[in-house]
Write a protein that holds these residues in place. Structure first.
Motif, short mmCIF file in Angstrom:
data_model
loop_
_atom_site.label_atom_id
_atom_site.label_comp_id
_atom_site.label_asym_id
_atom_site.label_seq_id
_atom_site.Cartn_x
_atom_site.Cartn_y
_atom_site.Cartn_z
N ALA A 79 -147.89 -23.03 -43.98
CA ALA A 79 -147.67 -21.73 -44.61
C ALA A 79 -146.59 -20.95 -43.88
CB ALA A 79 -148.98 -20.93 -44.65
N ALA A 80 -146.63 -20.98 -42.55
CA ALA A 80 -145.64 -20.26 -41.76
C ALA A 80 -144.24 -20.85 -41.94
CB ALA A 80 -146.03 -20.29 -40.28
N MET A 81 -144.16 -22.17 -41.95
CA MET A 81 -142.87 -22.84 -42.07
C MET A 81 -142.32 -22.79 -43.49
SD MET A 81 -141.97 -23.83 -39.09
CE MET A 81 -142.51 -24.47 -37.48
N SER A 82 -143.15 -22.41 -44.46
CA SER A 82 -142.72 -22.38 -45.86
C SER A 82 -142.35 -20.97 -46.32
CB SER A 82 -143.83 -22.92 -46.77
OG SER A 82 -144.19 -24.24 -46.41
N SER A 83 -142.35 -20.01 -45.42
CA SER A 83 -142.06 -18.63 -45.80
C SER A 83 -140.58 -18.47 -46.15
CB SER A 83 -142.43 -17.69 -44.65
OG SER A 83 -141.52 -17.83 -43.57
N ASP A 84 -140.24 -17.34 -46.74
CA ASP A 84 -138.86 -17.07 -47.16
C ASP A 84 -138.01 -16.52 -46.02
OD1 ASP A 84 -139.41 -17.88 -49.75
OD2 ASP A 84 -140.03 -15.87 -50.38
N GLU A 85 -138.59 -16.40 -44.83
CA GLU A 85 -137.85 -15.84 -43.71
C GLU A 85 -136.84 -16.86 -43.17
OE1 GLU A 85 -141.07 -13.01 -41.56
OE2 GLU A 85 -141.57 -15.13 -41.68
N ASN A 86 -135.96 -16.40 -42.27
CA ASN A 86 -135.00 -17.32 -41.67
C ASN A 86 -135.73 -18.28 -40.72
OD1 ASN A 86 -134.99 -16.26 -38.82
ND2 ASN A 86 -134.27 -14.41 -39.86
N SER A 87 -135.02 -19.31 -40.27
CA SER A 87 -135.66 -20.38 -39.50
C SER A 87 -136.25 -19.88 -38.18
CB SER A 87 -134.64 -21.49 -39.22
OG SER A 87 -134.22 -22.10 -40.43
N VAL A 88 -135.59 -18.92 -37.55
CA VAL A 88 -136.11 -18.39 -36.29
C VAL A 88 -137.43 -17.67 -36.53
CG1 VAL A 88 -135.67 -16.87 -34.32
CG2 VAL A 88 -133.79 -18.17 -35.32
N MET A 89 -137.48 -16.87 -37.57
CA MET A 89 -138.71 -16.13 -37.86
C MET A 89 -139.81 -17.06 -38.34
SD MET A 89 -138.44 -13.08 -36.92
CE MET A 89 -139.93 -12.41 -37.68
N ARG A 139 -140.74 -30.02 -35.30
CA ARG A 139 -139.47 -30.68 -35.00
C ARG A 139 -138.45 -30.46 -36.12
NH1 ARG A 139 -135.94 -34.70 -34.68
NH2 ARG A 139 -135.44 -35.62 -32.64
N ALA A 140 -138.89 -30.49 -37.36
CA ALA A 140 -137.99 -30.25 -38.48
C ALA A 140 -137.41 -28.84 -38.43
CB ALA A 140 -138.73 -30.47 -39.81
N ASN A 141 -138.22 -27.88 -38.03
CA ASN A 141 -137.74 -26.51 -37.88
C ASN A 141 -136.67 -26.44 -36.79
OD1 ASN A 141 -138.19 -23.80 -36.13
ND2 ASN A 141 -138.35 -23.33 -38.32
N LEU A 142 -136.90 -27.14 -35.68
CA LEU A 142 -135.90 -27.14 -34.60
C LEU A 142 -134.62 -27.83 -35.04
CD1 LEU A 142 -138.01 -27.88 -31.38
CD2 LEU A 142 -137.41 -25.69 -32.40
N GLU A 143 -134.74 -28.87 -35.85
CA GLU A 143 -133.54 -29.53 -36.38
C GLU A 143 -132.70 -28.57 -37.19
OE1 GLU A 143 -134.94 -32.85 -38.60
OE2 GLU A 143 -135.32 -34.10 -36.83
#
Length: 210
Positions: A79-89, A139-143
């Protein structure tokens, strides 16, 4: 959860949650090995026969607790990684949700990290697969962050394992009745993580979003 179904008897599920709650307390207080089926029965107020009516073994109880919590944690990170915010947020939100489980599921966290080694066969593989899924989300978020220049040119596998080192060890030293609140400690932990990851562009993105 197919693996769980293979260990948990399906018929007549009434009272199962009482057993699970008692098992969580027993595993947290005593550890998996020291917490006998008799002790779980004593805490839940059911006979061993009634307990075995719901679960085939003590390992089945452990697996159900860990599998259920791992799924809850996975969905929170998704849920957190699927939000509309930028990658850092999105990373910040995922870290915050992950650490918030210290308040709501502290016992399950301890059981997950200290007692999962007692699982065998399909149960062990199922839990490991879920852990890899959570690892892959981070890891995908860090990529993505590295692709857009918001984190430095570092080994992303090492970075992800380092993040998990902070998250997974938190339960060991965090005390709910301690001097500092969970919110303060979580902010400190996230600050430590971000200082090791973010470039100036990443910090600007975080500051602009806040």
């Amino acid at each position: 959860m197919q693996g769980m179904d293979s260990l948990v008897k399906k018929k007549d599920t009434s009272g199962r949650q009482v057993i699970l709650d008692a098992a969580v307390d027993a595993f947290f207080d005593l550890g998996y090995q020291a917490a006998s089926v008799r002790e779980i029965g004593r805490r839940s107020g059911v006979t061993q026969a009634a307990l075995y009516h719901h679960f085939k073994s003590k390992e089945a109880i452990l697996f159900f607790i860990i599998e259920e919590f791992s799924e809850l944690l996975f969905m929170a990170v998704v849920a957190a990684m699927s939000s509309d915010e930028n990658s850092v947020m999105r990373l910040r939100r995922a870290l915050r949700r992950h650490l918030d489980f210290q308040k709501t599921h502290r016992k399950q966290l301890k059981i997950l990290f200290e007692d999962k080694r007692h699982l065998t066969g399909h149960a062990k593989k199922s839990v490991e697969d879920r852990e890899r899924s959570i690892f892959s989300l981070y890891r995908a978020n860090l990529e993505e962050l590295q692709r857009i220049g918001h984190i430095s040119d570092i080994d992303l596998t090492v970075a992800t394992f380092s993040i998990f080192g902070v998250l997974n060890w938190f339960y060991h030293w965090y005390q709910p009745d301690g001097r500092q609140s969970l919110e303060y400690l979580a902010d400190q932990a996230m600050g430590f993580i971000f200082k090791g990851l973010l470039t100036e562009a990443g910090w600007r993105e975080l500051d602009d979003a806040e």
